[in-house]
Design a protein around this motif. Structure first.
Motif, PDB file in Angstrom:
ATOM      1  N   GLU A   1      42.712   2.032  54.235  1.00 51.59           N
ATOM      2  CA  GLU A   1      43.539   1.504  55.313  1.00 51.59           C
ATOM      3  C   GLU A   1      42.924   1.935  56.641  1.00 51.59           C
ATOM      4  OE1 GLU A   1      46.403  -0.332  55.365  1.00 51.59           O
ATOM      5  OE2 GLU A   1      46.358  -0.624  53.193  1.00 51.59           O
ATOM      6  N   ASN A   2      43.268   1.213  57.718  1.00 49.44           N
ATOM      7  CA  ASN A   2      42.701   1.584  59.011  1.00 49.44           C
ATOM      8  C   ASN A   2      43.742   1.816  60.104  1.00 49.44           C
ATOM      9  OD1 ASN A   2      43.472  -1.078  59.507  1.00 49.44           O
ATOM     10  ND2 ASN A   2      41.720  -1.468  60.863  1.00 49.44           N
ATOM     11  N   ARG A   3      45.037   1.681  59.773  1.00 48.50           N
ATOM     12  CA  ARG A   3      46.093   1.929  60.762  1.00 48.50           C
ATOM     13  C   ARG A   3      47.154   2.793  60.099  1.00 48.50           C
ATOM     14  NH1 ARG A   3      48.936  -2.536  61.733  1.00 48.50           N
ATOM     15  NH2 ARG A   3      49.426  -2.192  63.921  1.00 48.50           N
ATOM     16  N   ASP A   4      47.393   3.970  60.692  1.00 51.49           N
ATOM     17  CA  ASP A   4      48.332   4.906  60.070  1.00 51.49           C
ATOM     18  C   ASP A   4      49.728   4.328  59.939  1.00 51.49           C
ATOM     19  OD1 ASP A   4      49.294   7.608  59.180  1.00 51.49           O
ATOM     20  OD2 ASP A   4      50.420   7.427  61.053  1.00 51.49           O
TER      21      ASP A   4
ATOM     22  N   PHE B   1      40.906   6.642  54.677  1.00 55.10           N
ATOM     23  CA  PHE B   1      41.252   6.150  56.002  1.00 55.10           C
ATOM     24  C   PHE B   1      39.963   5.778  56.696  1.00 55.10           C
ATOM     25  CE2 PHE B   1      42.418   6.117  60.434  1.00 55.10           C
ATOM     26  CZ  PHE B   1      43.673   5.516  60.415  1.00 55.10           C
ATOM     27  N   VAL B   2      39.848   4.507  57.136  1.00 57.34           N
ATOM     28  CA  VAL B   2      38.568   4.010  57.637  1.00 57.34           C
ATOM     29  C   VAL B   2      38.599   3.567  59.099  1.00 57.34           C
ATOM     30  CG1 VAL B   2      37.810   3.328  55.327  1.00 57.34           C
ATOM     31  CG2 VAL B   2      38.999   1.655  56.763  1.00 57.34           C
TER      32      VAL B   2
ATOM     33  N   ALA C   1      45.756  10.746  53.020  1.00 52.21           N
ATOM     34  CA  ALA C   1      44.351  10.372  52.903  1.00 52.21           C
ATOM     35  C   ALA C   1      43.553  11.449  52.178  1.00 52.21           C
ATOM     36  CB  ALA C   1      43.748  10.125  54.283  1.00 52.21           C
ATOM     37  N   ASP C   2      42.811  11.034  51.179  1.00 52.14           N
ATOM     38  CA  ASP C   2      41.920  11.953  50.480  1.00 52.14           C
ATOM     39  C   ASP C   2      40.599  12.084  51.225  1.00 52.14           C
ATOM     40  OD1 ASP C   2      43.519  12.402  47.915  1.00 52.14           O
ATOM     41  OD2 ASP C   2      43.431  10.220  48.016  1.00 52.14           O
TER      42      ASP C   2
ATOM     43  N   VAL D   1      35.404  10.159  61.208  1.00 58.62           N
ATOM     44  CA  VAL D   1      35.334  11.375  62.012  1.00 58.62           C
ATOM     45  C   VAL D   1      34.207  11.198  63.034  1.00 58.62           C
ATOM     46  CG1 VAL D   1      34.891  13.850  61.966  1.00 58.62           C
ATOM     47  CG2 VAL D   1      36.269  12.792  60.158  1.00 58.62           C
ATOM     48  N   ASP D   2      34.557  11.244  64.326  1.00 59.79           N
ATOM     49  CA  ASP D   2      33.559  10.917  65.350  1.00 59.79           C
ATOM     50  C   ASP D   2      33.600  11.803  66.590  1.00 59.79           C
ATOM     51  OD1 ASP D   2      35.915  10.003  66.443  1.00 59.79           O
ATOM     52  OD2 ASP D   2      35.227   7.945  66.774  1.00 59.79           O
TER      53      ASP D   2
END
Length: 248
Positions: free
Chosen positions: A69-72, A91-92, A107-108, A113-114
């Motif tokens: 998924e990309n939106r919490d 989580f992407v 999320a596993d 992470v940036d």
């Protein structure tokens, strides 16, 4: 998200998903053969954004074990609704620090992470949740032309420092690197070249962090290029679930 299907539609939807999964599996298998790789070396992650929890449950019943998924605000209730399914949640999307606590609850792995502030936020959230979260450094090749935008990511020359921050943080585990084919810069329109560069970055990273073996790259349109370039995980959405409805 699209509405939950009625019971009468569930069998048809399951058959549709099964057929789509089979086609994607054929593509991955063919790409692996062409690249001289073993099929088991590439993991399929199905990106379920904008689709209901009922689809996630159908996918789990069809043998899918990794979903993203990309939106919490969408992912958290969906993960809760599917808590009893044997799934690994990824989580992407670009992650705001104020969402770290929520994401750490389900999320596993976090592929996006940036920045150091996010590492700090995820670490605190993971410790509070008494969980270990796998982290991938999102590499933005767009950043080399000064344009990252909404997709996030760190420039290639920032990977080493960020990896060290993840390694030093409690509750986090450095699993590897991720990228999205760039829309701007010298590698725009050249996904395989971008993925090849990601592999080079991964090789360099593993010299210092041997366990960081994940290379997350490739989506529905370019999974073959990603497999050829050494991706260990491909993130496929529309090829499995269909064209996404517009978000309101």
């Amino acid at each position: 998200m699209s509405p939950e299907p009625s019971g009468a539609d569930e069998a048809a939807r399951k058959a549709e998903l099964a057929a789509n999964l089979a086609r994607v599996e054929e593509r991955i298998e063919s790409a692996c053969v062409a690249a001289g790789r073993k099929r088991e070396d590439v993991t399929l992650i199905v990106v379920t954004k904008t689709y209901p929890a009922s689809d996630v449950r159908l996918l789990a019943g069809l043998g899918v074990r990794n979903v993203a998924e990309n939106r919490d605000q969408e992912a958290a209730p969906k993960a809760a609704a599917c808590a009893d399914a044997p799934l690994t949640w990824h989580f992407v999307g670009q992650l705001q620090t104020n969402k770290a606590r929520s994401v750490a609850g389900y999320a596993d792995r976090v592929h996006s992470v940036d920045r150091a502030r996010l590492v700090t936020a995820l670490s605190g959230a993971a410790v509070r949740a008494e969980r270990e979260i796998g982290c991938l450094i999102q590499v933005a090749f767009d950043a080399e032309s000064g344009s990252v935008g909404e997709r996030g990511g760190v420039a290639p020359d920032g990977v080493t420092d960020l990896a060290e921050a993840v390694t030093a943080a409690q509750g986090l585990r450095l699993d590897g690197v991720m990228t999205v084919a760039p829309l701007t810069g010298p590698l725009a329109g050249q996904p395989e070249a971008a993925f090849e560069r990601l592999r080079e970055i991964s090789t360099s990273l593993r010299a210092a962090h041997p366990a960081a073996t994940m290379v997350s790259a490739g989506m529905s349109a370019d999974l073959e290029e990603a497999v050829r370039a050494g991706a260990t995980h491909v993130r496929v959405g529309s090829a499995v679930l269909g064209q996404r409805p517009r978000l309101r």
